[in-house]
Design a protein around this motif. Structure first.
Motif, PDB file in Angstrom:
ATOM      1  N   LYS A  95      31.847  46.100  48.645  1.00 47.21           N
ATOM      2  CA  LYS A  95      31.226  46.901  47.586  1.00 47.21           C
ATOM      3  C   LYS A  95      31.493  46.369  46.175  1.00 47.21           C
ATOM      4  O   LYS A  95      31.076  46.969  45.192  1.00 47.21           O
ATOM      5  N   ILE A  96      32.233  45.243  46.066  1.00 50.95           N
ATOM      6  CA  ILE A  96      32.600  44.714  44.742  1.00 50.95           C
ATOM      7  C   ILE A  96      31.350  44.309  43.963  1.00 50.95           C
ATOM      8  O   ILE A  96      30.511  43.547  44.464  1.00 50.95           O
ATOM      9  N   LEU A  97      31.228  44.844  42.746  1.00 48.12           N
ATOM     10  CA  LEU A  97      30.061  44.550  41.902  1.00 48.12           C
ATOM     11  C   LEU A  97      30.386  43.672  40.687  1.00 48.12           C
ATOM     12  O   LEU A  97      29.508  43.018  40.148  1.00 48.12           O
ATOM     13  N   ASN A  98      31.625  43.683  40.257  1.00 45.88           N
ATOM     14  CA  ASN A  98      31.946  42.941  39.037  1.00 45.88           C
ATOM     15  C   ASN A  98      33.366  42.367  39.137  1.00 45.88           C
ATOM     16  O   ASN A  98      34.144  42.755  40.017  1.00 45.88           O
ATOM     17  N   PRO A  99      33.715  41.449  38.229  1.00 43.28           N
ATOM     18  CA  PRO A  99      35.037  40.808  38.286  1.00 43.28           C
ATOM     19  C   PRO A  99      36.203  41.785  38.188  1.00 43.28           C
ATOM     20  O   PRO A  99      37.243  41.575  38.833  1.00 43.28           O
ATOM     21  N   MET A 100      36.062  42.852  37.402  1.00 44.94           N
ATOM     22  CA  MET A 100      37.170  43.782  37.245  1.00 44.94           C
ATOM     23  C   MET A 100      37.483  44.493  38.555  1.00 44.94           C
ATOM     24  O   MET A 100      38.657  44.747  38.879  1.00 44.94           O
ATOM     25  N   GLU A 101      36.447  44.805  39.324  1.00 40.32           N
ATOM     26  CA  GLU A 101      36.673  45.427  40.629  1.00 40.32           C
ATOM     27  C   GLU A 101      37.347  44.439  41.569  1.00 40.32           C
ATOM     28  O   GLU A 101      38.225  44.811  42.363  1.00 40.32           O
ATOM     29  N   ALA A 102      36.939  43.158  41.452  1.00 39.79           N
ATOM     30  CA  ALA A 102      37.570  42.126  42.282  1.00 39.79           C
ATOM     31  C   ALA A 102      39.053  42.014  41.958  1.00 39.79           C
ATOM     32  O   ALA A 102      39.899  41.924  42.865  1.00 39.79           O
ATOM     33  N   VAL A 103      39.404  42.068  40.683  1.00 40.72           N
ATOM     34  CA  VAL A 103      40.806  41.997  40.266  1.00 40.72           C
ATOM     35  C   VAL A 103      41.562  43.216  40.778  1.00 40.72           C
ATOM     36  O   VAL A 103      42.723  43.119  41.197  1.00 40.72           O
ATOM     37  N   GLY A 104      40.891  44.384  40.768  1.00 41.10           N
ATOM     38  CA  GLY A 104      41.533  45.601  41.274  1.00 41.10           C
ATOM     39  C   GLY A 104      41.892  45.473  42.739  1.00 41.10           C
ATOM     40  O   GLY A 104      43.003  45.840  43.154  1.00 41.10           O
ATOM     41  N   VAL A 105      40.953  44.961  43.552  1.00 42.58           N
ATOM     42  CA  VAL A 105      41.229  44.776  44.981  1.00 42.58           C
ATOM     43  C   VAL A 105      42.316  43.724  45.176  1.00 42.58           C
ATOM     44  O   VAL A 105      43.233  43.887  45.994  1.00 42.58           O
ATOM     45  N   TYR A 106      42.234  42.624  44.393  1.00 47.00           N
ATOM     46  CA  TYR A 106      43.230  41.537  44.473  1.00 47.00           C
ATOM     47  C   TYR A 106      44.644  42.082  44.233  1.00 47.00           C
ATOM     48  O   TYR A 106      45.581  41.755  44.972  1.00 47.00           O
ATOM     49  N   ARG A 125      41.267  35.087  48.911  1.00 45.50           N
ATOM     50  CA  ARG A 125      39.870  35.125  49.373  1.00 45.50           C
ATOM     51  C   ARG A 125      39.009  35.913  48.396  1.00 45.50           C
ATOM     52  O   ARG A 125      37.897  35.506  48.056  1.00 45.50           O
ATOM     53  N   ILE A 126      39.520  37.045  47.932  1.00 41.02           N
ATOM     54  CA  ILE A 126      38.777  37.865  46.978  1.00 41.02           C
ATOM     55  C   ILE A 126      38.498  37.088  45.694  1.00 41.02           C
ATOM     56  O   ILE A 126      37.390  37.097  45.157  1.00 41.02           O
ATOM     57  N   LEU A 127      39.545  36.402  45.189  1.00 44.73           N
ATOM     58  CA  LEU A 127      39.386  35.646  43.934  1.00 44.73           C
ATOM     59  C   LEU A 127      38.372  34.519  44.095  1.00 44.73           C
ATOM     60  O   LEU A 127      37.518  34.300  43.225  1.00 44.73           O
ATOM     61  N   LYS A 128      38.453  33.786  45.177  1.00 43.51           N
ATOM     62  CA  LYS A 128      37.538  32.671  45.394  1.00 43.51           C
ATOM     63  C   LYS A 128      36.086  33.134  45.454  1.00 43.51           C
ATOM     64  O   LYS A 128      35.191  32.524  44.851  1.00 43.51           O
ATOM     65  N   LYS A 129      35.851  34.212  46.196  1.00 43.45           N
ATOM     66  CA  LYS A 129      34.475  34.727  46.325  1.00 43.45           C
ATOM     67  C   LYS A 129      33.941  35.199  44.968  1.00 43.45           C
ATOM     68  O   LYS A 129      32.787  34.946  44.613  1.00 43.45           O
TER      69      LYS A 129
END
Length: 621
Positions: A58-69, A83-87
């Motif tokens: 469901k990640i839509l933007n970089p900030m959400e990706a950082v949150g999951v990371y 994996r999250i960061l690379k994607k």
């Protein structure tokens, strides 16, 4: 119409649905991450991982990706975190936050080389301090022997600026400024001056930067900050690189007085010097014996400046007292010994033996002027010469050796030109370091002596041979071309004499080029845009160059340079000649009022200036 309205309504409704869907996804992501946080806090890692796994889709933007990371990292799920960061980086390759986080991740995973490559894109950005940290840590770890100027390279300067932006430690900013200062980029260094100085030595450093940028008022303010911080013992630094060298009150006072001199506030400069001298005399806490010992040369210069100030104000008593103290305290201070010798010569030449004075003395009458003359301090030239020669024997200083020779020449009224010429050639012979080679001070003395004795051809031949031998001129190229190409290697006096001989030979192009180098390009002058007269150049060189500009039709440049030279000249004779030449240009331009004003001032400065009086008569008819 009705169909069209329905289509528009449908489009609007779709937009509303998309908008609501995005907001719902964002809310859903936030809620999911909050729920994952609760599971992490309560010690249910499997449940947290399950939620995070569903969030990945469901990640839509970089900030959400950082949150999951971040949650994966909290759970020590490094593979999933990477994996999250690379994607996300694949979708947003230029995103600073993602690249900064991934560089940090790689570095903490022991992949320092990959981290450094990833962080390279952060240079000069708000995350540049991360790149700076990696670079500096690698430098400390690798112990590689670097070239001497490596740490003053543009790359390292950028690293220091990034380090400062991340730490607010002025030490990094000073390192960056040093690179600009080394390359003569004073304006760039001055733009780095921080609003808040962290210590006396920090404020003193920036005062020096501003001084070299000719911002004397701002330099004085920074020097005063350094003085105040030193008095309050406020030498605190931000964490980072600490400056272990403590600046002294003598260094601060010296710089502050120089600032005032350059602002034309000689009285204030003398007050600063006297204040420091009084502190040292009284043994103040800020001027310990150790501190004075570490800045002996600087302190001697301050005393000398006070003596020169006293001479400028015709205060012979103060000048005598100060010069006597300096020569006793610092018996090898070259400039002080030269000033002492000049004082001795001038005091020995004072006379008051006119018939009226003699008759008054015979009658037992003493006027105020006579008492002032009788009370004026005097120094025996023999005493000055003895001190100079004793210092030369200890230090072998060529400049002082020549000064003693010239003082002997001045007092030797019995010698004729032939005797003086023989003495000069003996000096050359004794001090030759090779074929046609001599120490610079000796060569300058010889050329000056030959010209003073009207032996132009000998002076020119000796000087050109000396230049050819010293700089190997004329071997692969034409001598004149070689002369210009090597000007930056030569002492300024050498360039000025070369220009003088070129002028005598009517070689206008060579004369102009050499004088331009001496006036505009020697020393640090070029760093100021080439409009100021170099501190290393003689004022007479600027006058001669202005005359060349005038004679070749560049009147405006001549006027500007004459003006600068006039403001720089110290004796009225030269000032008067400059004003006369300014008047000549105004006369040629039919600016009669300006010409008359310049001529009147010229005669005020030197009533014996016949050229100015003759030209002024033309306007008075």
């Amino acid at each position: 119409m009705k169909a069209t309205w329905l289509v528009c309504a449908a489009v609007a409704l779709c937009g509303a649905l998309v908008s609501c869907s995005s907001k719902a996804t964002a809310v859903s992501m936030t809620a999911a991450l909050d729920e994952a946080d609760r599971y992490i806090e309560q010690g249910y890692p499997k449940d947290a991982i399950k939620i995070l796994s569903s969030c990945e889709k469901k990640i839509l933007n970089p900030m959400e990706a950082v949150g999951v990371y971040k949650r994966y990292m909290a759970l020590d799920q490094k593979k999933a975190a990477e994996r999250i960061l690379k994607k996300s980086i694949k979708k947003n390759p230029d995103n600073l936050e993602l690249n900064a986080v991934y560089a940090w991740f790689l570095d903490r995973s022991g992949k320092s080389d990959e981290a450094l490559k990833r962080a390279a894109s952060l240079r000069g950005t708000r995350y540049g301090s991360l790149y700076a940290e990696f670079i500096l840590r690698n430098e400390a770890r690798e112990e590689i022997e670097r070239p001497q100027d490596y740490y003053l390279s543009p790359e390292m300067q950028a690293v220091c600026i990034d380090a400062y932006n991340g730490s607010a430690d002025n030490a990094w900013l000073r390192n960056a400024a040093l690179r600009s200062m080394k390359n003569g980029e004073y304006g760039d260094a001055a733009q780095m001056v921080p609003e808040q100085k962290k210590s006396s030595s920090d404020a003193y450093f920036w005062a020096l930067v501003l001084y070299d940028n000719k911002k004397f008022g701002e330099a004085a303010e920074a020097a005063l900050e350094a003085k105040e911080a030193l008095q309050k013992n406020e030498d605190r630094f931000a964490d980072g690189i600490n400056d272990t060298r403590k600046v002294s009150s003598i260094e601060i006072a010296s710089l502050l007085s120089d600032c005032y001199v350059n602002m034309g506030e000689d009285k204030e400069a003398e007050r600063i010097r006297n204040e420091l001298i009084a502190q040292i005399t009284l043994g103040s806490e800020n001027s310990s014996a150790a501190e004075v010992g570490s800045t002996e040369s600087l302190l001697g210069t301050m005393y000398l400046n006070s003596a020169l100030y006293a001479l400028q104000k015709n205060d012979d008593r103060a000048a005598y007292n100060t010069l006597t103290f300096i020569t006793q305290k610092w018996p090898d201070n070259v400039q002080a010994l030269i000033a002492y010798g000049n004082f001795a010569y001038n005091s020995s030449r004072r006379t008051m033996d006119d018939p009226l004075t003699k008759s008054l003395r015979d009658a037992g009458v003493v006027s105020t002027d006579m008492k002032r003359f009788d009370d004026a301090p005097r120094v025996a030239v023999s005493d000055a010469l003895l001190r100079m020669k004793e210092s030369v024997a200890r230090t072998h200083n060529d400049t002082l050796y020549v000064a003693a020779l010239e003082l002997e020449d001045k007092i030797d009224d019995s010698s004729d030109d032939r005797t003086r010429l023989g003495r000069m050639y003996r000096v050359l012979e004794r001090n030759a370091t090779g074929a046609d080679l001599y120490p610079q001070a000796i060569a300058q003395y010889a050329v000056h002596t030959l010209l003073r004795l009207d032996r132009y051809d000998e002076a020119k031949e000796m000087f050109l041979k000396y230049l050819a031998a010293r700089y190997k001129l004329g071997k692969e190229r034409d001598f004149e071309e070689d002369l210009v190409l090597n000007a930056q290697r030569m002492a300024v006096w050498e360039v000025e004499y070369a220009a003088y001989f070129a002028a005598k030979e009517r070689n206008t192009d060579l004369t102009k080029r050499l004088y331009e180098y001496a006036v505009y390009e020697s020393g640090f002058s070029a760093a100021y845009g080439g409009s100021d007269i170099s501190p290393a150049a003689a004022t007479e060189s600027a006058v001669n160059l202005a005359m060349i500009y005038s004679s070749t039709g560049n009147k405006e440049k001549a006027l500007e340079l004459y003006g600068r030279a006039q403001g720089r000249a110290t004796d009225n004779y030269l000032k008067s000649r400059i004003m006369y030449r300014l008047a000549c240009i105004y006369d040629a331009q039919k600016e009669d009022a300006a010409a008359v004003k310049a001529l009147e001032y010229s005669l005020y400065l030197d009533p014996t200036n016949g050229d100015a009086r003759l030209l002024l008569g033309k306007f008075k008819r």
